[in-house]
Design an enzyme around this catalytic site. Structure first.
Site, mmCIF file in Angstrom:
data_model
loop_
_atom_site.group_PDB
_atom_site.id
_atom_site.type_symbol
_atom_site.label_atom_id
_atom_site.label_comp_id
_atom_site.label_asym_id
_atom_site.label_seq_id
_atom_site.Cartn_x
_atom_site.Cartn_y
_atom_site.Cartn_z
ATOM 1 C CD GLU B 251 -2.933 -1.105 0.302
ATOM 2 O OE1 GLU B 251 -3.054 -0.114 -0.448
ATOM 3 O OE2 GLU B 251 -3.639 -2.121 0.200
ATOM 4 C CB CYS B 288 -2.659 5.192 3.806
ATOM 5 S SG CYS B 288 -3.628 4.116 4.866
#
Lengths: 506, 506
Positions: B251, B288
């Site tokens: 990620e 994120c």
């Protein structure tokens, strides 16, 4: 249609004679590849709009029309592959079945993995309304295989799975069977149109340059490939340079070990010897599931197995391989074996790409790395092992699509040890059978550890559709913004609601 | 334990002061990494043997012991991250919930995707007995994240998912919180032992060299990573050179667009302005899922939204970022914006790694590529668009973990167009909310198109377990060679038998 600049028409080569016939097919130019990809993007939107029932109808129309053209398809494929009409007739059956099977998978709808979580409280705080399912990734590039002109090429399993998922497909035809590919492409496109699918649902491109353009086209969202390491490495290199590297589902070489335990050899030596020769020479040994490495116990039972194999091999006719490159690689591979103990068929190779089926017999101590690599064609390596060598041998095996164990009818601890060692090295564990022949089924798995480039999915069976889908979650979405499968009320598909499995509403 | 040659103890740095304290932790030497991986291999076999119930007990023991050590864990993490005790207290709740949630997922058993096909006839010929389910891939390497010292680090979601799957875990601790990582590693290992899990079920390694050794260790079968592009690129390069390139679940950065339609701005300008500032400054903007790019309609409603955001931003205290590198990148990124129209908080950054929260205001015509890249920290880019510019803007957006649309309460065609454009660009579509905060749930999706390196799976939610599993089919296997979940008779898990979904037997 624009072809590549200065391009020459593609040849169609008869493997039985080696003679090339000029076709009216030209290599596809890069601009035309881009146009196909653009149409595939629009078509993918439309394939979603016609829904699961619409796509199932398209798949069934394709199966029907392929069967209706059986005579021409089989004859064309036979001229270009020399695989023989009975095999190609069976391959067409498989191909039609596969298309219809994916129609069932789409109608069933469980493949969407639909999940609904209503808002609620959790020990980590309030949970919003979350709904998740799989959606099509977008246009897919399928690279046709040399060895299955139908079932793993234009109308093959990757095409069926991608269309079922809702992804339009651009197929790169394999150079070994351009006329078959063009013919199947016309049949599928016409069937798609008849069943209400948009233009661009399926198209076919030709030539190496077209393949390069295809995997680098921004519209393409996934690539499936069946073939050798060199081609795969080149394509993966191109994909790695994309701004958005996309999934590459490659089925590359595989040695597919077949282990005979002492008990297996004692009980069925002659039968196993015959059976494995039938399997590794089937279709000219040009199956990705060919048992290429056979572990045979040293001693009298193993000797009987080898004798039976030698006798069976003597009778096998010399097959014409698929193309000049495969025939040359085979000849070079056999020559490189040099002083090894070879067993061969008695048939003399004749015209075209015919070769002599061969087996290599070595002791476990002589098993070097070269013998652990796949050699495409009608050849297998038989390795004699002493009982204490088996575990060490198994630990040296590379990953394979399928691994086979022939054990004893009763308890067989050697079989259990072999199975334990092989489980991490293969996608399919086969007991007391032969690995060629991969049934299309809900439970099938065709893939495995490296050298399969995607180790988590399959290229045959119902779940092959998973490769062309990715998940999306909708959070606090208004009803109208949700796909029908995720709305409250009766659901057309099985789903998990607030943690509980709920079948599709009748 | 052997450390890297000539290694110095690792520092633990307080972001509030920038002061480093010497710890008694040494970078892990490569030989010790190899030893951890070897133990993880043995432990993975044992984790399968203790079964799903055994692994569920291990996960619950880990949750219990983390909670029992709450005071020490939260205090240690707060010193190393400056995230504050309330946030870390909540993160510990989330972490414990996540471990217990995966215990439920394992007990449920549907994650195995068990399928049984009995022998039968098909239009392509007889079908053998085929049974398929997912099995653990083997030991997993988890790279801890800087921004979640608990929930995405040693005791985090990747660890929970891998252990649930049956894979032992070796965590590479993030350099920003070594003491927290070591403490959590001790707690988890002790809990695992107490619950009957083998040695090597969970271990923690430290230092860059250890990370390199970890991803290249032959025992490791998958890598999960949360972090930046540079680190990910280096690790992926190492993995590509393995003889068996393994899956890398990364990620990486994400701009997470938030689109406000004209109707949304007209109805809720002030509320959205406040809400998005709260979201992009939460946790120092180090999520994120931070909404980094906000599309605001030009005109009076959009102006009200911007005014509301500016007023809210003025009140936000200057947070201390996680480490010196992040604080320096943030400062450099803000400086590079140069003459742009900046809105900033009024709080003066003080000691340590404190920075000033910032928003950038640009017109759509001035949105250059640099503004489309994630800048980690408390900053967002607000883009004013005219109605006719929206589609073009949406088409330029890179892939994101989450995309948000704030639309009108009634029908809002602009919202529908935005949703259609965003669906292919994100893993989660969020309506009328704020993207920070990712619920752990069956329906969660945290992933998406590139720059997520694996576009087909999630790193949060029940199906995160799928990353650490791969399928195997058993063909014609004797009953005793089958896993219990695939034997005939009552099944402990839901499965599909001969095409029909069958719930778990009571």
């Amino acid at each position: 249609m624009s072809a590549a600049a200065g391009a020459h028409p593609l040849p169609s080569v008869d493997p039985r004679t080696g003679e090339a016939t000029r076709t009216d097919l030209l290599p596809t130019g890069t601009a035309e590849v881009a146009a196909h990809c653009a149409r595939a993007t629009t078509a993918t939107e439309e394939l979603e709009r016609i829904g699961r029932a619409g796509r199932a109808a398209v798949l069934r129309a394709m199966a029907d029309d392929l069967e209706a053209a059986r005579e021409e398809v089989v004859a064309t494929a036979d001229r270009e592959t020399a695989l023989g009409r009975p095999r190609l007739d069976g391959e067409l059956n498989r191909t039609a079945y596969q298309l219809r099977f994916f129609a069932e998978v789409v109608e069933d709808g469980a493949y969407l993995e639909a999940v609904v979580d209503h808002p609620g409280d959790t020990p980590m705080g309030p949970r919003p309304d979350l709904r998740r399912m799989l959606v099509p990734t977008g246009p897919v590039a399928v690279f046709g295989a040399s060895n299955f002109p139908l079932a793993f090429s234009v109308p093959g399993g990757d095409t069926a799975a991608a269309l079922a998922a809702g992804c339009a497909v651009v197929v790169k035809a394999h150079g070994s069977h351009p006329l078959t590919s063009a013919l199947c492409g016309r049949i599928l496109a016409a069937a798609a149109a008849r069943a209400g699918a948009p233009e661009g649902t399926i198209s076919v491109v030709f030539g190496r340059e077209a393949g390069t353009a295809l995997v680098t086209d921004p519209a393409i969202t996934a690539v499936s490939f069946t073939g050798g390491h060199a081609g795969a490495t080149a394509l993966r290199g191109l994909i790695a340079q994309r701004p958005d590297p996309i999934p590459f589902f490659g089925e590359l070489g595989s040695v597919n070990p077949l282990v005979v335990t002492a008990a297996g050899a004692a009980e069925r030596a002659a039968e196993i010897g015959r059976g494995l020769v039938g399997s590794f020479t089937l279709g000219g040994g040009q199956f990705c599931t060919k048992p290429g490495l056979v572990l045979v116990p040293a001693g009298a039972d193993g000797d009987r197995l080898v004798e039976s194999a030698a006798a069976a091999l003597a009778e096998v006719p010399a097959p014409a391989l698929l193309n000049a490159g495969i025939a040359e690689s085979y000849a070079a591979g056999v020559a490189a074996l040099g002083g090894r103990h070879l067993i061969t068929a008695t048939a003399e190779p004749g015209a075209g790409f015919e070769v002599r089926p061969t087996a290599v017999l070595v002791d476990a101590d002589d098993l070097d790395a070269a013998l652990l690599e796949e050699l495409f064609g009608p050849i297998a390596v038989l390795v004699r092992y002493a009982p204490e060598q088996l575990t060490g041998l198994l630990d040296r095996l590379p990953g394979s699509l399928v691994a086979t164990v022939h054990g004893g009818a009763a308890d067989d601890p050697e079989r259990d040890r072999a199975v334990a060692a092989l489980r991490g090295r293969t996608g399919r564990l086969l007991f007391d059978g032969y690995p060629t022949g991969v049934a299309v089924a809900w439970a099938q798995q065709h893939g495995g550890p490296w050298p399969a480039t995607d180790t988590q999915h399959t290229s045959v069976g119902a779940t092959a559709i998973r490769r062309f889908l990715h998940p999306i979650a909708w959070q606090n979405a208004p009803e109208a913004s949700l796909p029908p499968e995720l709305r409250d009320g009766p659901s057309p598909v099985p789903r998990r609601v607030d943690g509980i499995a709920v079948p599709a509403s009748p």
